[in-house]
Design a protein around this motif. Sequence first.
Motif, PDB file in Angstrom:
ATOM      1  N   CYS A 196     -12.133  31.372  30.489  1.00 33.18           N
ATOM      2  CA  CYS A 196     -12.939  30.159  30.615  1.00 33.18           C
ATOM      3  C   CYS A 196     -12.083  29.102  31.308  1.00 33.18           C
ATOM      4  N   SER A 197     -12.604  28.500  32.377  1.00 36.16           N
ATOM      5  CA  SER A 197     -11.831  27.450  33.054  1.00 36.16           C
ATOM      6  C   SER A 197     -11.709  26.237  32.134  1.00 36.16           C
ATOM      7  N   VAL A 198     -10.750  25.405  32.404  1.00 35.69           N
ATOM      8  CA  VAL A 198     -10.556  24.197  31.598  1.00 35.69           C
ATOM      9  C   VAL A 198     -11.797  23.309  31.680  1.00 35.69           C
ATOM     10  N   VAL A 199     -12.346  23.166  32.872  1.00 29.79           N
ATOM     11  CA  VAL A 199     -13.528  22.320  33.042  1.00 29.79           C
ATOM     12  C   VAL A 199     -14.701  22.889  32.241  1.00 29.79           C
ATOM     13  N   ARG A 200     -14.896  24.208  32.292  1.00 31.74           N
ATOM     14  CA  ARG A 200     -15.993  24.816  31.540  1.00 31.74           C
ATOM     15  C   ARG A 200     -15.750  24.670  30.047  1.00 31.74           C
TER      16      ARG A 200
END
Length: 156
Positions: free
Chosen positions: A53-57
């Motif tokens: 999971c990306s940091v933004v997500r």
Amino acid sequence: MRIDGEAYQRALGEELRKLRKRRGWTRKELKERLQSEISLQTLATYELGTRQCSVVRLIELCVAMDEPPQDLIGRVHRRMFTDEPGRVRVHLPTLVANAAPELLPMRRWAEDRLRQSVGTVAEVQLDRAAISWMAELCGLEPGDLAARLHNLAEYS
């Protein structure tokens, strides 16, 4: 200290799933609260820890569930890197590789645990009751076994 990325990702997924379930939401209900488009399959793979999971997500998920991201990450970090009071962290492959004859019952247990988890769980935390029971099997005092396991953790 080594970071097991797969185990960390699984712990993160478990924390995301617990958070969603505490809200009483289905994945579909969570999806409806997100800013960006995401499939239910993607949400499921985040919760299973099989997709990064990306940091933004991650922040988007936390905001949707009204959870400060630092609190979620803090729980994951404590699960991964902090021995809880009365618990000892055991890196199973390191235990399996240890040749001390008195630890044979624990090695067998660790081998079985690794086999059952198909390589997904490399580290566990044992509570006092488990340490006492395993110490009895190994013919050791619980404090001695806990110290040995703690020493093994330092070298993993």
